[in-house]
Each structure stands twice: as C-alpha cells, then as structure tokens.
Design a protein around this motif. Structure first.
Motif, PDB file in Angstrom:
ATOM      1  N   GLU A  68     -52.590  24.026   8.488  1.00 50.16           N
ATOM      2  CA  GLU A  68     -51.430  24.073   9.385  1.00 50.16           C
ATOM      3  C   GLU A  68     -50.147  23.757   8.629  1.00 50.16           C
ATOM      4  O   GLU A  68     -49.103  24.376   8.861  1.00 50.16           O
ATOM      5  CB  GLU A  68     -51.632  23.079  10.537  1.00 50.16           C
ATOM      6  N   GLU A  71     -49.061  26.697   6.445  1.00 48.91           N
ATOM      7  CA  GLU A  71     -48.446  27.760   7.242  1.00 48.91           C
ATOM      8  C   GLU A  71     -46.959  27.507   7.443  1.00 48.91           C
ATOM      9  O   GLU A  71     -46.164  28.437   7.571  1.00 48.91           O
ATOM     10  CB  GLU A  71     -49.139  27.872   8.600  1.00 48.91           C
ATOM     11  N   GLU A  72     -46.571  26.230   7.470  1.00 47.08           N
ATOM     12  CA  GLU A  72     -45.164  25.877   7.659  1.00 47.08           C
ATOM     13  C   GLU A  72     -44.310  26.231   6.445  1.00 47.08           C
ATOM     14  O   GLU A  72     -43.087  26.297   6.535  1.00 47.08           O
ATOM     15  CB  GLU A  72     -45.030  24.373   7.931  1.00 47.08           C
ATOM     16  N   ASP A 102     -41.236  14.860   8.699  1.00 47.46           N
ATOM     17  CA  ASP A 102     -40.952  16.044   9.498  1.00 47.46           C
ATOM     18  C   ASP A 102     -40.148  15.793  10.762  1.00 47.46           C
ATOM     19  O   ASP A 102     -39.832  16.726  11.482  1.00 47.46           O
ATOM     20  CB  ASP A 102     -42.266  16.739   9.887  1.00 47.46           C
ATOM     21  N   THR A 152     -38.992  23.335   7.729  1.00 50.64           N
ATOM     22  CA  THR A 152     -40.286  23.976   7.908  1.00 50.64           C
ATOM     23  C   THR A 152     -40.129  25.354   8.547  1.00 50.64           C
ATOM     24  O   THR A 152     -39.091  25.681   9.128  1.00 50.64           O
ATOM     25  CB  THR A 152     -41.188  23.115   8.806  1.00 50.64           C
ATOM     26  N   HIS A 153     -41.192  26.125   8.446  1.00 45.76           N
ATOM     27  CA  HIS A 153     -41.186  27.475   9.020  1.00 45.76           C
ATOM     28  C   HIS A 153     -40.960  27.419  10.529  1.00 45.76           C
ATOM     29  O   HIS A 153     -40.307  28.304  11.106  1.00 45.76           O
ATOM     30  CB  HIS A 153     -42.517  28.159   8.705  1.00 45.76           C
ATOM     31  N   SER A 154     -41.462  26.377  11.174  1.00 37.65           N
ATOM     32  CA  SER A 154     -41.300  26.252  12.623  1.00 37.65           C
ATOM     33  C   SER A 154     -39.835  26.061  13.006  1.00 37.65           C
ATOM     34  O   SER A 154     -39.418  26.469  14.097  1.00 37.65           O
ATOM     35  CB  SER A 154     -42.138  25.082  13.159  1.00 37.65           C
TER      36      SER A 154
END
Length: 247
Positions: A68, A71-72, A102, A152-154
């Motif tokens: 997970e 993926e970020e 984060d 982060t990607h999010s």
C-alpha cells in the motif's frame, strides 16, 4: 539507468522544523539504495539510522502494508518491483518512518491550496506594494508546487478529485497582462508541470479538453522562465503516444 525518488516528510520551505527525506536510488540489476536524511532547521543535512519502535508484524501483514505504501509513491513498474523485493527489515523500517510523517495539517491539505487558487484567480495585479504582494502570492503557489512534487500519490488524487486542475487552468485563463509577466505565472505553470510528473496527474491533464491550449497560451509571456516551463510541458506531451492526435 539510475533514477532516484525523493520522499519528504514535510514541506522543505518550512524553517521551523526538520525535514525528513528518503532518497531511494534505483540501479540496474542491484537492490534499491536507500538513504534517510534529516535537514535541520539550520539547513544542515545529516544521515540518521531509523529504528522502528513497534514490533514487526507477520510477513503477510507486512507485505500488505508495504505494498500500500509503495502504491503511494507512483513508481514505474521496474522500480516498484525493486521496492517490493526488499528484505522484511528494510520494508518495516521504511514503513514505520514514512507512516509517521504522513499526517497533513489543514494548511497543507489539497482543499486549502484549491481555495487559494480560486482566490488568486479573482485578483488583478496589485496597484500598491506590488513587489511584496506578488512575492506573497508566488510563495502560496510554490507551496502547492512542492506538495504536488513531494506528497503521496493520494494527495495528488485528492487534488484532482476536488477539481484542482480546473482551478489551476482558471488562474491561467483569467490572468491579467502584468501578472502574466510575473513569478506568479511561472509558479502556476510549475504546478501543472508537477502534475505532469505524476501518472494520474498527467492522465488528467491530457484528458482535459482545454488544458494544452491554455498551457500553450503561456508562451505569449515575456517571462523566459515561464516560457521554458510551458515548452517543457508541451514537449512532454509530444512524447506521449497518441496525445498529439487529440490536439
């Protein structure tokens, strides 16, 4: 070919706290080389070893958590595979350090930056204290540019879901002549460029019906830095398979 990914725990522009940076360097046929750096508020760069304070979970749980996290990072497939092949101890070390950093406060959330973009789109070039005001506006946009590059990607996904891209384009479209010659223009184009460096951001920029035309209009400015940044974006579009057929 070597490549590097920089993961930052806080905005590097902040001078009141330390900045934590993971430097992950990918090398052909070798495991990723990972260095943990701390930039103190004095500007000093130092290396520090991180010891997780929590016990490492089972292999299955660790692999799920780490996948997970990876993926970020919005890595390419080969680099993602290299990260996932790290030994369990290194995975847990990275996971604990990264997850501890984060938390995003409201002042650095996508909503905050988008609200500022909406406000800036309504402003004209200042009549008084122009230099200070333009500097302040540029600093605000630079904060977004840094966030899009290092968060982060999010963060990028949420920025897009909240219509951050249309907000950026709106600023470009409504910009008056004098603002278009300023660093504000350069910084906004820099935000678009940061989006283009993210796979999801790039897809949305290319899919937007007016984005490329709006970016191309930035070439009319006399500001050389803005011209160069716009040309870099347009040049990147030319390298994307099928993208130029749309325009």
């Amino acid at each position: 070919m070597n490549s590097a990914k920089f993961l930052m725990g806080s905005d590097i522009s902040s001078l009141q706290q330390s900045v934590y940076i993971w430097i992950i360097r990918f090398q052909d046929d070798e495991p990723p080389e990972i260095t943990y750096c701390v930039v103190e508020n004095t500007g000093t760069l130092s290396l520090q070893a991180i010891t997780p304070t929590q016990p490492m979970p089972s292999q299955e749980e660790l692999d799920t958590k780490f996948a997970e996290l990876v993926e970020e990072l919005d890595l390419t497939a080969p680099n993602k595979a290299a990260m996932l092949s790290l030994p369990p101890q290194k995975k847990w070390q990275i996971y604990c350090s990264r997850k501890g950093e984060d938390t995003i406060d409201e002042a650095h959330a996508p909503e905050h930056y988008i609200e500022r973009l909406h406000t800036l789109a309504k402003l004209q070039y200042p009549d008084q204290n122009a230099e200070d005001e333009i500097r302040a506006r540029t600093k605000q946009i630079d904060g977004l540019k840094t966030a899009l590059r290092t968060s982060t990607h999010s963060f990028v996904i949420k920025f897009i879901e909240l219509n951050g891209l249309p907000a950026l384009l709106d600023c470009l479209e409504k910009m008056d002549y004098f603002t278009a010659q300023s660093t504000v223009h350069t910084s906004i184009i820099g935000c678009v460029k940061a989006l283009m460096n993210n796979s999801t951001g790039r897809a949305h920029v290319l899919a937007h019906p007016t984005s490329i035309n709006t970016i191309a209009q930035s070439l009319s400015t006399d500001n050389i830095k803005t011209k160069i940044a716009a040309l870099e974006i347009l040049g990147a579009v030319c390298l994307v398979s099928g993208a130029t057929k749309k325009y």
